[in-house]
Design a protein around this motif. Structure first.
Motif, mmCIF file in Angstrom:
data_model
loop_
_atom_site.group_PDB
_atom_site.id
_atom_site.type_symbol
_atom_site.label_atom_id
_atom_site.label_comp_id
_atom_site.label_asym_id
_atom_site.label_seq_id
_atom_site.Cartn_x
_atom_site.Cartn_y
_atom_site.Cartn_z
ATOM 1 N N ASN A 15 11.860 51.822 53.174
ATOM 2 C CA ASN A 15 12.469 52.632 51.969
ATOM 3 C C ASN A 15 13.053 51.606 51.038
ATOM 4 O O ASN A 15 13.763 51.009 50.841
ATOM 5 C CB ASN A 15 12.719 54.241 52.684
ATOM 6 C CG ASN A 15 13.822 53.014 53.635
ATOM 7 O OD1 ASN A 15 14.904 52.979 53.661
ATOM 8 N ND2 ASN A 15 13.531 54.059 54.957
ATOM 9 N N THR A 62 6.718 54.605 45.767
ATOM 10 C CA THR A 62 7.001 55.909 46.908
ATOM 11 C C THR A 62 6.985 57.247 45.633
ATOM 12 O O THR A 62 5.894 58.341 45.801
ATOM 13 C CB THR A 62 7.880 55.989 47.520
ATOM 14 O OG1 THR A 62 8.130 55.221 48.865
ATOM 15 C CG2 THR A 62 8.063 57.090 48.724
ATOM 16 N N ALA A 77 4.320 55.046 51.346
ATOM 17 C CA ALA A 77 5.501 55.056 52.202
ATOM 18 C C ALA A 77 5.975 53.233 51.466
ATOM 19 O O ALA A 77 5.424 52.487 52.625
ATOM 20 C CB ALA A 77 6.069 55.071 53.350
#
Length: 353
Positions: free
Chosen positions: A65, A207, A213
């Motif tokens: 992330n 993303t 992801a």
């Protein structure tokens, strides 16, 4: 905030789904066995793609992330007593739960933004205190491209900031959560507004641009960082089946998909802005204005809170500054012209004269 099936969200490009070609890339990566932790064919291919895009010294570190990418990148760029110069509105300051400071122990040195951007004057205002043990040492500068307010740094603006940073022994990091949208807006390659103008490392977002992801740290200047591989592991961002992260990012580079998706999102934002600007100019919408230029896929509108709440009954979007009546409208890779037309029609219903 749940989106009813019949509505389209303008809250975030994160609300969009996954592009079919990205899903196909995941399916292709799923066949057979591959060595884990990045020693796979897909990640090896991505490494070559990143070198082609950012320069022969560039290294890629896929992560889960954007917060992880930012924390690892900035941690690798300085010791624990280091400080990072950024704007007050920077995502690392406002929307990452204190992770850069709490996880890495570094200090954020913030300054006001102008049109969402860090200025040379803002950088210099926080660049003092070197050698003073009472001050966190300013050792990195972080900018967001495109910015949190939907504006885009030009290559020359970045070159100026990089020069000031390097002259003072600092590295320049780019939070590129929407780097594809910036590239589409500038009509430039990644290299032209990163490597060629002095950027040292980039958090490469994906993303928000049609993947499930997947993000990555791109180290353009390996001399500017230390211990990336170890930091990724100890920061819980090392994927065992890394090929599935790499495949998603690679899919955006294949056949120019990522730029195509970003151009579309930007075009939908530009369409929404132009149609509403025209209506405002013709006196058809009362109490609506815009607080910032629309240069990528975000619009920042100002309207009465009650009107915003009424409009939110059919369309998702977030308050940006409720006290000022400022809201954010985001377009995504799958926003359609019909979505825009329906949103405009509902805005006219709520605000039209």
């Amino acid at each position: 905030m749940t989106t009813p099936a019949h509505t389209r969200s303008f809250a975030s490009d994160n609300a969009a789904g996954v592009h079919p070609l990205v899903l196909r890339a995941l399916e292709d990566a799923n066949g057979g066995h591959q060595t884990s932790y990045g020693r796979d064919d897909v990640t090896s291919r991505l490494a070559g793609t990143i070198r082609a895009q950012f320069g022969e010294r560039a290294e890629v570190f896929p992560v889960f992330n954007g917060t992880g990418a930012n924390v690892i990148a900035l941690t690798a760029a300085m010791p624990r007593w280091g400080g990072v110069i950024a704007t007050h509105s920077a995502h690392i300051n406002t929307d990452e739960g204190g992770a850069p400071e709490r996880v890495s122990g570094l200090k954020l040195l913030t300054t006001p933004a102008v049109d969402g951007k860090l200025t040379p004057e803002g950088l210099l205002s926080q660049a003092g205190g070197r050698g003073d043990e009472h001050h966190a040492q300013p050792l990195a500068v972080s900018i967001t491209q495109s910015s949190e307010l939907g504006t885009v740094y030009t290559p020359e603006e970045i070159r100026t900031l990089a020069g000031l940073a390097h002259e003072r022994g600092m590295v320049l990091h780019v939070d590129g959560a929407r780097l594809w949208n910036a590239a589409a807006s500038l009509g430039a390659s990644f290299r032209e507004f990163t490597t060629d103008v002095g950027v040292d490392l980039v958090s490469l977002g994906a993303t928000k641009n049609g993947v499930m992801a997947a993000e990555a740290v791109v180290v353009i200047n390996p001399d500017a960082v230390e211990g990336m591989a170890y930091l990724r592991k100890m920061s819980m961002q090392l994927a065992s089946k890394m090929r599935f992260i790499s495949a998603q990012i690679q899919a955006l580079f294949d056949d120019g998909l990522g730029l195509e998706l970003a151009r579309h999102a930007n075009a939908m934002a530009a369409l929404l802005r132009s149609r509403l600007d025209d209506a405002i100019a013709h006196g058809q919408l009362g109490g609506l204005s815009f607080s910032h230029a629309t240069q990528a896929n975000a619009l920042f509108a100002v309207l009465d809170n009650a009107a915003a709440d009424q409009l939110r009954q059919s369309h998702q979007f977030y308050d940006w500054d409720r006290a000022a009546g400022e809201v954010r409208w985001m377009c995504a890779f799958d926003t359609t012209e019909d979505d825009i037309e329906q949103f405009i029609a509902d805005i006219h219903t709520v605000l039209g004269r």
